[in-house]
Design an enzyme around this catalytic site. Structure first.
Site, mmCIF file in Angstrom:
data_model
loop_
_atom_site.group_PDB
_atom_site.id
_atom_site.type_symbol
_atom_site.label_atom_id
_atom_site.label_comp_id
_atom_site.label_asym_id
_atom_site.label_seq_id
_atom_site.Cartn_x
_atom_site.Cartn_y
_atom_site.Cartn_z
ATOM 1 C CD GLU A 18 -1.425 -8.623 36.931
ATOM 2 O OE1 GLU A 18 -1.913 -9.477 36.183
ATOM 3 O OE2 GLU A 18 -0.218 -8.297 36.957
ATOM 4 N NE ARG B 166 0.044 -5.279 30.820
ATOM 5 C CZ ARG B 166 1.300 -5.745 30.787
ATOM 6 N NH1 ARG B 166 1.541 -7.042 30.851
ATOM 7 N NH2 ARG B 166 2.320 -4.907 30.712
ATOM 8 N N GLY C 199 6.115 -13.558 33.460
ATOM 9 C CA GLY C 199 6.591 -13.652 32.078
ATOM 10 C C GLY C 199 8.050 -13.277 31.869
ATOM 11 C CG HIS D 149 2.532 -9.981 35.546
ATOM 12 N ND1 HIS D 149 1.681 -8.909 35.403
ATOM 13 C CD2 HIS D 149 3.311 -9.959 34.431
ATOM 14 C CE1 HIS D 149 1.945 -8.273 34.266
ATOM 15 N NE2 HIS D 149 2.936 -8.899 33.659
ATOM 16 C CG PHE E 82 1.604 -13.674 14.568
ATOM 17 C CD1 PHE E 82 1.478 -14.801 15.361
ATOM 18 C CD2 PHE E 82 2.415 -13.747 13.447
ATOM 19 C CE1 PHE E 82 2.138 -15.979 15.053
ATOM 20 C CE2 PHE E 82 3.090 -14.920 13.122
ATOM 21 C CZ PHE E 82 2.952 -16.040 13.925
ATOM 22 N N GLY E 83 2.681 -10.218 17.308
ATOM 23 C CA GLY E 83 3.875 -9.368 17.398
ATOM 24 C C GLY E 83 5.066 -10.238 17.791
ATOM 25 N NE ARG E 84 8.683 -6.524 20.275
ATOM 26 C CZ ARG E 84 8.478 -5.225 20.064
ATOM 27 N NH1 ARG E 84 9.209 -4.590 19.178
ATOM 28 N NH2 ARG E 84 7.575 -4.574 20.746
ATOM 29 C CB ILE E 85 5.523 -11.979 22.951
ATOM 30 C CG1 ILE E 85 6.509 -10.951 23.557
ATOM 31 C CG2 ILE E 85 5.331 -13.144 23.922
ATOM 32 C CD1 ILE E 85 6.005 -10.238 24.808
HETATM 33 C C1 DGY Z 1 5.690 -6.239 30.580
HETATM 34 O O1 DGY Z 1 6.864 -5.868 30.510
HETATM 35 O O2 DGY Z 1 4.789 -5.630 30.030
HETATM 36 C C2 DGY Z 1 5.393 -7.479 31.346
HETATM 37 O O3 DGY Z 1 4.064 -7.656 31.585
HETATM 38 C C3 DGY Z 1 6.194 -7.546 32.616
HETATM 39 O O4 DGY Z 1 7.470 -7.824 32.264
#
Ligand code: DGY
Length: 324
Positions: free
Chosen positions: A272, A243, A292, A290, A156-159
């Protein structure tokens, strides 16, 4: 340091390459591939600064070899599990990352994976493209309702918080989560009155969807394993934009086979970009490469943030995103 010798390991957005070119004597590595172990070992004796990305695998021997030469790994990306932070510290190499600027886009992508997996959009697109669509009918490609369902969040961090906000305020989802730190009430309230539960298993047991937002690395390796899948509510959908090594992929396939897991939306994979060939057999797994942080604004912002960190370091200041 006089003019620093800087290595940028991958192709970055052009405006950030133009900016970093002003900072020192810069080598822009070409081709745009991950650095080999041999290249890292050569770079250890040649550069004052290396600007790697999350896809560069830095060999253990690099750190002692770079001691006294490489002063900073100013990484492009928020995750830093490609860097052995302890080894860097032990060899007087600073490490920085690029948090914050990719929070929104990564959460957007996670929400997109959740929706795509739940509503079978990938499958539907493949059917349509293949000319196999037989028209609307009440029983065609039935998915799982998102609005009002319970979303479990691991990390439950920023993202994780940004994902909770999208899910709660956009889709009326109830939020439960697990994190090692005791999350303050104001953060929980701002993230849609999220409820902190004591374990991942408990979160899994309560969730219709489970989304992963913890860091990678040794502490979270195969964190989502057979035990967690066993604890899951039947019919859950897993989303992973964190990850690949956080998920035990054998256990994931078992959970899909047993019906415990209805579907998965994945952006990251163990090892990956090589994919376990089993992934391709499942229509109910959404496979993203990947992506994101992959938007124009965000990838520029990541480069600028890495350069801000480097400039601060070179000026003798503490970089804003000093990891170690
Ligand atoms: C990160 O920055 O860690 C992401 O996986 C790629 O943007």
């Amino acid at each position: 340091m006089s003019t620093p010798k800087i290595l940028v390991t991958r192709r970055w957005p052009q405006e950030t390459l133009d900016r970093v070119a002003e900072v020192g004597d810069v080598t822009f590595r070409d081709p745009d591939t991950t650095m080999s172990q041999d290249e890292f070992m050569a770079a250890a004796r040649e550069y004052d600064v290396i600007m790697p990305t999350v896809s560069d695998k830095i060999p253990a021997e690099f750190y002692p070899a770079a001691k006294g030469k490489v002063k900073i790994l100013a990484s492009y990306g928020v995750g830093y599990n490609h860097i052995d932070v302890d080894a860097a510290r032990a060899n007087d190499i600073a490490v920085t990352n690029t948090p914050d600027v990719l929070t929104d886009c990564t959460a957007d992508l996670a929400m997109g994976l959740l929706l795509t997996a739940a509503r079978r959009i990938g499958e539907g697109e493949r059917e349509t493209r293949a000319g196999k669509w037989e028209g609307w009918r009440p029983t065609h490609m039935i998915g799982k309702k998102v609005s009002g369902a319970t979303l479990g969040i691991v990390g439950f961090g920023r993202i994780g918080q940004a994902m909770a906000k999208r899910a709660h305020f956009g889709f009326g989802m109830k939020i439960v989560f697990q994190d090692a730190w005791e999350v303050p009430d104001d953060i929980k309230a701002a993230a849609g009155n999220a409820t902190q539960l004591s374990s991942i298993n408990e979160v899994a047991a309560h969730s219709d969807f489970l989304s992963l937002h913890c860091p990678g690395g040794a502490d979270t390796f195969k964190l989502i394993n057979a035990e967690v899948f066993g604890a899951m509510k039947k019919g859950c959908i897993l989303v992973n934009s964190a990850r690949g090594d956080v998920v035990d992929e054998d256990a994931l396939f078992d959970a899909l086979d047993s019906g415990k897991l209805t579907a998965a939306g994945l952006d990251v994979y163990m090892g990956e970009p090589a994919l376990d060939p089993r992934f391709l057999k499942y229509e109910n797994i959404v496979l993203a490469p990947h992506l994101g942080s992959a938007t124009d604004g965000t990838r520029n912002a990541m480069g600028h943030r890495a350069i801000d960190n480097l400039e601060a370091f070179l000026a003798g200041e503490k970089p804003r995103d000093l990891v170690s």
